[in-house]
Design a protein around this motif. Structure first.
Motif, PDB file in Angstrom:
ATOM      1  N   ALA A 114       0.623  -1.503   0.102  1.00 47.72           N
ATOM      2  CA  ALA A 114      -0.063   0.585   0.071  1.00 47.72           C
ATOM      3  C   ALA A 114       0.826   1.242  -0.135  1.00 47.72           C
ATOM      4  O   ALA A 114       0.565   2.371  -0.740  1.00 47.72           O
ATOM      5  CB  ALA A 114      -0.789   0.092   1.475  1.00 47.72           C
ATOM      6  N   ILE A 119      -1.258   4.277  -1.690  1.00 53.40           N
ATOM      7  CA  ILE A 119      -2.657   4.024  -1.243  1.00 53.40           C
ATOM      8  C   ILE A 119      -2.810   4.407  -0.246  1.00 53.40           C
ATOM      9  O   ILE A 119      -1.400   4.237   1.154  1.00 53.40           O
ATOM     10  CB  ILE A 119      -3.061   2.250  -0.946  1.00 53.40           C
ATOM     11  CG1 ILE A 119      -2.671   1.776  -2.651  1.00 53.40           C
ATOM     12  CG2 ILE A 119      -3.798   1.970  -0.560  1.00 53.40           C
ATOM     13  CD1 ILE A 119      -3.449  -0.294  -2.435  1.00 53.40           C
ATOM     14  N   LEU A 122      -5.596   0.560   3.848  1.00 51.34           N
ATOM     15  CA  LEU A 122      -6.424  -0.321   3.549  1.00 51.34           C
ATOM     16  C   LEU A 122      -7.726  -1.087   4.118  1.00 51.34           C
ATOM     17  O   LEU A 122      -7.563  -1.082   5.183  1.00 51.34           O
ATOM     18  CB  LEU A 122      -5.581  -1.434   4.357  1.00 51.34           C
ATOM     19  CG  LEU A 122      -3.823  -1.989   3.729  1.00 51.34           C
ATOM     20  CD1 LEU A 122      -3.403  -1.942   4.103  1.00 51.34           C
ATOM     21  CD2 LEU A 122      -3.919  -2.112   2.179  1.00 51.34           C
ATOM     22  N   VAL A 145      -0.147   4.212   6.815  1.00 52.28           N
ATOM     23  CA  VAL A 145      -1.438   3.608   6.017  1.00 52.28           C
ATOM     24  C   VAL A 145      -2.286   3.338   6.922  1.00 52.28           C
ATOM     25  O   VAL A 145      -2.274   2.398   7.870  1.00 52.28           O
ATOM     26  CB  VAL A 145      -0.453   2.192   4.852  1.00 52.28           C
ATOM     27  CG1 VAL A 145      -2.514   1.622   3.888  1.00 52.28           C
ATOM     28  CG2 VAL A 145       0.142   2.962   3.835  1.00 52.28           C
TER      29      VAL A 145
END
Length: 269
Positions: A114, A119, A122, A145
């Motif tokens: 990620a 990103i 999650l 993250v």
């Protein structure tokens, strides 16, 4: 003259305050909506119908120019090619899920993936034990993250159950799917109120009726109280991304998803 200057300054300050209060959460498409095609094709379709952000899901076949599926198994070269492809399309992949792992090393692989792909969140399924939740909270802080708990229609995904699972953890929040609440017979607006301050993201889904056997419909055409939910999120000063997921497959899928985009943009005007 002095009064004129004061008046102009007051107008400028007021305009600045109004601009600062503009509420426009990023709007993403869960690519599972177009699971009948590859990641490449789904991203291209997302762009076509008006999205600037996407939420990917594990294992979707990457498609033309790539090998394998999207996820932790992608090597460094493939990851870079995917990032270049998204950049060329003008889209950002900001959420990934629903994903999971069998042990700590597996979770670390997910967080590393990620972070590498840019990103931010999650999505993981609700129902994790305290040990796993503590691990997720720790890894989220280490990797930068966030983790969001995602529900389907199970009781572990009900608002009260989510609050209990979240506890005082700062790096794990809710990633509720309002459509699954409707399928479970819950009032989605009341659920959003109960989880105030705990949302990191959410799937905003409208359904044609309460309970099982329903189907997704374009925003504003069902019982999902989409406008009222957005009003409530605005009141809560929610700042995370909102994802559109459309699980009902039909010949008019692209048109129906495009209707959601149009409705959302009109709401924010």
């Amino acid at each position: 003259m002095k009064q004129l200057v004061i008046g102009l300054l007051a107008s400028i300050v007021a305009a600045s305050c109004m601009a600062a209060e503009t509420w426009k959460p990023r709007f993403a498409l869960q690519l599972y909506s177009f699971r009948d095609r590859s990641f490449v094709e789904a991203v291209q379709t997302a762009k076509k119908v008006g999205f600037e952000y996407v939420e990917a899901y594990p294992g979707q076949r990457l498609g033309e120019g790539f090998e394998g599926g999207i996820g932790t198994g992608m090597n460094a070269e493939t990851r870079q090619k995917v990032k270049d492809f998204l950049k060329a399309q003008g889209l950002k992949m900001i959420v990934f899920g629903v994903c999971g792992a069998g042990d700590e090393n597996g979770w670390k692989d997910l967080f590393s993936f990620a972070k590498d792909m840019g990103i931010e969140i999650l999505q993981v399924e609700v129902g994790k034990d305290d040990k796993t939740m503590d691990l997720l909270d720790k890894l989220a802080a280490e990797y930068g993250v966030k983790v969001a708990l995602h529900n389907h229609a199970q009781k572990e995904g009900f608002p009260e159950a989510q609050l209990q699972q979240l506890g005082n953890r700062k790096n794990v929040g809710s990633g509720t799917d309002t459509g699954h609440w409707v399928t479970a017979g819950l009032n989605p607006l009341e659920g959003v109120k109960k989880l105030e301050g705990r949302f990191f993201t959410l799937h905003l889904v409208d359904k044609d009726k309460m309970g099982g056997g329903n189907r997704d419909v374009p925003y504003g055409k069902g019982v999902g109280e989409i406008a009222k939910i957005l009003d409530e999120l605005r009141r809560q000063k929610f700042s995370g991304p909102i994802t559109c997921e459309y699980e009902h497959q039909s010949a008019t899928l692209e048109d129906e998803v495009a209707e959601c985009v149009k409705w959302y943009n009109n709401y924010l005007k």
